[in-house]
Design an enzyme around this catalytic site. Structure first.
Site, PDB file in Angstrom:
ATOM      1  N   ARG A  93       1.463  -1.321   2.153  1.00 53.10           N
ATOM      2  CA  ARG A  93       1.678  -2.464   1.260  1.00 53.10           C
ATOM      3  C   ARG A  93       3.166  -2.697   1.153  1.00 53.10           C
ATOM      4  NH1 ARG A  93       1.406  -6.996  -0.717  1.00 53.10           N
ATOM      5  NH2 ARG A  93       0.247  -7.511  -2.617  1.00 53.10           N
ATOM      6  N   GLY A  94       3.599  -3.865   1.632  1.00 54.63           N
ATOM      7  CA  GLY A  94       5.017  -4.140   1.755  1.00 54.63           C
ATOM      8  C   GLY A  94       5.797  -4.016   0.465  1.00 54.63           C
ATOM      9  N   ASP A  96       5.366  -2.162  -1.992  1.00 52.20           N
ATOM     10  CA  ASP A  96       5.465  -0.781  -2.471  1.00 52.20           C
ATOM     11  C   ASP A  96       6.399   0.071  -1.625  1.00 52.20           C
ATOM     12  OD1 ASP A  96       3.699  -1.297  -4.517  1.00 52.20           O
ATOM     13  OD2 ASP A  96       1.955  -0.494  -3.467  1.00 52.20           O
ATOM     14  N   THR A  97       6.353  -0.082  -0.288  1.00 55.47           N
ATOM     15  CA  THR A  97       7.023   0.920   0.568  1.00 55.47           C
ATOM     16  C   THR A  97       7.815   0.344   1.734  1.00 55.47           C
ATOM     17  OG1 THR A  97       5.114   1.189   2.042  1.00 55.47           O
ATOM     18  CG2 THR A  97       5.162   2.571   0.052  1.00 55.47           C
ATOM     19  N   ARG A  98       7.865  -0.985   1.883  1.00 53.29           N
ATOM     20  CA  ARG A  98       8.450  -1.547   3.094  1.00 53.29           C
ATOM     21  C   ARG A  98       9.878  -1.062   3.354  1.00 53.29           C
ATOM     22  NH1 ARG A  98       9.256  -6.271   1.581  1.00 53.29           N
ATOM     23  NH2 ARG A  98       7.195  -7.145   1.980  1.00 53.29           N
ATOM     24  N   GLY A 126      -3.701 -16.515   7.156  1.00 52.07           N
ATOM     25  CA  GLY A 126      -5.107 -16.616   7.513  1.00 52.07           C
ATOM     26  C   GLY A 126      -5.945 -15.587   6.783  1.00 52.07           C
ATOM     27  N   GLU A 160      -7.410  -3.986   7.468  1.00 48.41           N
ATOM     28  CA  GLU A 160      -6.893  -2.998   8.418  1.00 48.41           C
ATOM     29  C   GLU A 160      -7.551  -1.638   8.204  1.00 48.41           C
ATOM     30  OE1 GLU A 160      -2.369  -4.846   8.828  1.00 48.41           O
ATOM     31  OE2 GLU A 160      -2.714  -2.963   7.777  1.00 48.41           O
TER      32      GLU A 160
END
Length: 755
Positions: A93-94, A96-98, A126, A160
């Site tokens: 999750r970007g 949170d941890t990107r 999409g 994913e």
């Protein structure tokens, strides 16, 4: 068993027809009880996409959006590159941890040479996962979902995760979860923000989709992984180090080459070679291992490769160079080398272009390359030269029977592998003959007698030991007497003893493999041997037990080159002067001479002819009533090919291979092929229509139309087939399959990925 009734050579010549001046059909004819037309090119063993789908999953798996999703992160830029096989897939999750933990983990994985796909959910558009992202997940060896408190708020992350777990269940993909500042129990019971996110999804999405996500979160919570807060009191550097170490360990195991279990004395050889490698050397190390055939060069090189593999960014094992270069050409070897190092599909039009690609692509990667069984300097010049094409610190291992090749390569270190001493020979022999390190007391003298005749050749020890396993002592005495009459150095004659011990039908299978099918899938020749009443199941088992062949993980028949040469020599000695009076012709020049000059005899049982010559042959006299296998792959046949008419007599046909027939737009009427089990039309780039008669073939087990890009539909009746086991639709324009209730119940593989 003599197979009589060979059709005349004029009849044989009619097999191949000139089609628009462009093609020649490759063929093998088998006389006797069953006439077989079979290309002897090794059939491409294309593995289907292993994450298979059923019809209910297609709406999720196949993106209907015309807008492709953007940007997974990778070494080459912000968009995923097509054709790349990744080793690790990161799902996170970007928000949170990107820029923190995920970035540190990604960077450390890249720095040790691991190929990573880093997805970012916030860059996605999409509602469905597109084919490129599915491919990235499926092709990765390891997936690492980083579960954080906002992970479940992203529909992309949940999609994913569901796909990752499908690959875990379907193909055994390794999944290593990281619970970042959340506990597995929170994920399992969906408490806190994770639960809030799922409840929010329930208000807007289909209930079944959300239920799948809930089950995915529960499943991932049960897997063994890392809890960030419990690793060194939350210090992330230690956690990153642990994850990288585990990934390297798993990848090393996955990339290990297969070596025999009964190794004897190998460690001393490896240690001696390793002691010569100077890690401070500012260049490429070329290690040459040379010796006679069957001495164990490849095995030693594989063990050495496995020991070194974790230290390199790129790895490549190019096997059987001598045989492959004769069969496929040097540029095929170049493509194999380039593809394995760059992890991209590669097409090389000529050898010079291949050299240019190797020189330009390999200078930036520290590589480990094993070039096995090199026998010609042209191969060396095309694949490695003297090592100056590779980044400093790279290692190239070459095995060869010809020491001059190593001199040409200016090898850094050359190691001659000699015969095993008597004590180690006895241990190796005993392991194959008795399953122990030493023989029973009542077999000790006989064992030493047999071992003394092998000259310490590992291959001979393995084969003769296996052939005597479980035999009565009288059989041992007979074998010992025969071996003593054969000089130690004449390896083929030593190995001939195992051949002579085979039943006649098994001998025929052995000779067919040696002449034609080494490296081929066992499926196709099995149909032929079955039609000839050779009982292939029993025969193949006997050959495996005698260590005369092996079946690899892909179902290919593998025979050692010394055994292959033995089989071909047996056939050659049937008549040394006149090839037309031998049972098998595998040499294309000899086969061409026989065809061109009408030299055919009743002695000929099988021959190999290749694409690109004999264009004047027609099929007027061909009578395929007993045809079992027909391989027209790679030919220029079209819808109006004159051979389709005579083939209507082939009511016993079980295999029809039309793959790579690029001039074919519509398949022929197959209603006459009432016994057809395998129909392969893979990579027919212009195929637009399949004849509706296909739906009436109730015996069909496998249908492959992969990469037929123009094909938009298959006959409706395919969905009513009761015996179909495999259906490959990869890379087609097919949008849906009509499946009737109660049908396709035996389907095991449905592959529909997108190129």
């Amino acid at each position: 068993m003599h197979r009589s009734g060979w059709i005349s050579i004029k009849g044989l010549g009619t097999v191949v027809e000139k089609v628009g001046g462009l093609c020649v059909v490759s063929a093998l004819l088998r006389s006797g009880d069953s006439e077989i037309l079979l290309s002897l090119r090794a059939l491409l063993d294309q593995s289907p996409n292993p994450c298979v789908m059923n019809s209910e999953e297609q709406n999720f798996e196949a993106s209907s959006s015309s807008t492709p999703p953007h940007g997974g992160d990778n070494e080459g830029g912000d968009e995923q590159q097509r054709g790349i096989d990744y080793e690790v897939f990161l799902s996170f999750r970007g928000i949170d941890t990107r820029t923190g933990f995920t970035d540190h983990l990604y960077t450390n994985l890249i720095e040790v040479g691991i190929h990573v796909f880093r997805d970012d959910d916030e860059l996605r558009v999409g509602d469905e996962i597109g084919p490129e992202l599915i491919s990235s997940i499926t092709q990765s060896k390891i997936s690492i979902p980083i579960i954080s408190e906002n992970y479940a708020s992203s529909k992309w992350c949940l999609r994913e995760l569901a796909q990752i777990l499908k690959c875990k269940r379907g193909i055994g993909q390794i999944v290593l979860p990281i619970f970042y500042k959340v506990e597995p129990s929170e994920v399992r019971h969906l408490t806190g923000r994770l639960g809030d996110a799922i409840n929010a999804h329930k208000k807007n999405l289909d209930e079944m989709i959300v239920k799948e996500w809930e089950e995915a979160l529960r499943e991932i919570s049960s897997l063994k992984g890392w809890e960030s807060e419990k690793i060194d009191n939350g210090h992330e550097a230690i956690l990153v180090k642990m994850v990288v170490g585990r990934v390297m360990s798993e990848l090393k195991r996955l990339f290990q080459l297969n070596v025999p279990e009964q190794l004897v004395g190998i460690d001393d050889h490896v240690e001696q070679i390793m002691s010569k490698i100077d890690s401070k050397f500012n260049g490429t190390w070329i290690i040459g291992i040379y010796g006679m055939g069957g001495i164990g060069k490849t095995t030693l090189a594989k063990v050495l490769y496995n020991k070194l593999s974790s230290q390199f960014e790129g790895r490549s094992y190019v096997a059987n160079i001598r045989e492959t270069s004769q069969r496929e050409g040097i540029k095929f070897l170049q493509m194999q080398l380039i593809s394995s190092i760059t992890r991209k599909s590669c097409d090389v039009s000529n050898v010079d272009e291949g050299i240019g690609i190797i020189k330009s692509q390999f200078t930036s990667k520290k590589c480990l390359i094993l070039l096995d069984d090199m026998d010609d300097n042209t191969q060396l010049k095309a694949l490695a030269r003297d090592g100056d094409w590779f980044k400093a610190g790279s290692i190239v291992i070459i095995t060869t029977r010809n020491k001059s090749i190593l001199d040409e390569a200016r090898a850094s270190y050359m190691y001659q592998l000699n015969e095993l001493p008597l004590d180690q020979s006895l241990v190796l022999f005993s392991r194959h003959a008795f399953g122990e390190d030493s023989p029973p007391s009542d077999y000790e003298v006989l064992s030493r007698d047999v071992v003394s005749t092998t000259g310490g050749l590992p291959l001979a020890l393995e084969i003769i030991g296996s052939s005597l396993r479980g035999k009565a002592i009288e059989a041992w005495k007979d074998a010992s007497k025969k071996l003593k009459k054969v000089p130690d150095k004449k390896v083929q004659e030593s190995l001939r003893i195992s051949y002579d011990a085979l039943d006649e039908e098994v001998q025929q299978i052995f000779l067919d493999i040696a002449c034609f099918f080494n490296g081929s899938s066992k499926q196709i020749p099995t149909y032929m041997w079955d039609a000839c009443n050779f009982f292939p199941g029993k025969g193949i088992e006997a050959l495996i037990l005698m260590s005369l062949i092996k079946i690899d993980k892909d179902g290919k028949i593998m025979m050692h080159d010394q055994l292959r040469d033995l089989g071909r020599e047996i056939v050659r000695l049937e008549n040394q002067e006149k090839p037309q009076k031998r049972s098998r012709l595998w040499n294309k020049k000899e086969a061409k001479d026989v065809l061109d000059n009408n030299k055919g005899t009743c002695k000929i049982e099988a021959l190999q002819i290749g694409n690109g010559w004999g264009k004047s042959y027609t099929s007027a006299n061909f009578q395929p009533k007993k045809l079992v296998v027909l391989d027209l792959s790679g030919s220029g046949i079209s819808d109006d090919w004159g051979g389709w008419g005579p083939l209507k007599m082939a009511t016993k046909l079980k295999v029809l291979n039309l793959s790579k027939c690029h001039y074919l737009r519509r398949t022929p009427d197959v209603s006459a092929f009432t016994s057809l089990e395998i129909l392969n039309m893979e990579d027919c780039g212009n195929l637009e229509e399949i004849h509706p008669s296909l739906e009436d073939i109730g015996t069909l087990l496998s249908l492959n139309v992969g990469r037929c890009h123009r094909l938009e539909e298959i006959p409706t009746g395919v969905g009513r087939m009761e015996e179909l086991r495999e259906l490959f639709l990869d890379g087609t324009a097919i949008q849906e399959i009509h499946i009737s209730r109660g049908c396709l119940m035996k389907l095991e593989t449905l592959s529909a990925s997108w190129d």
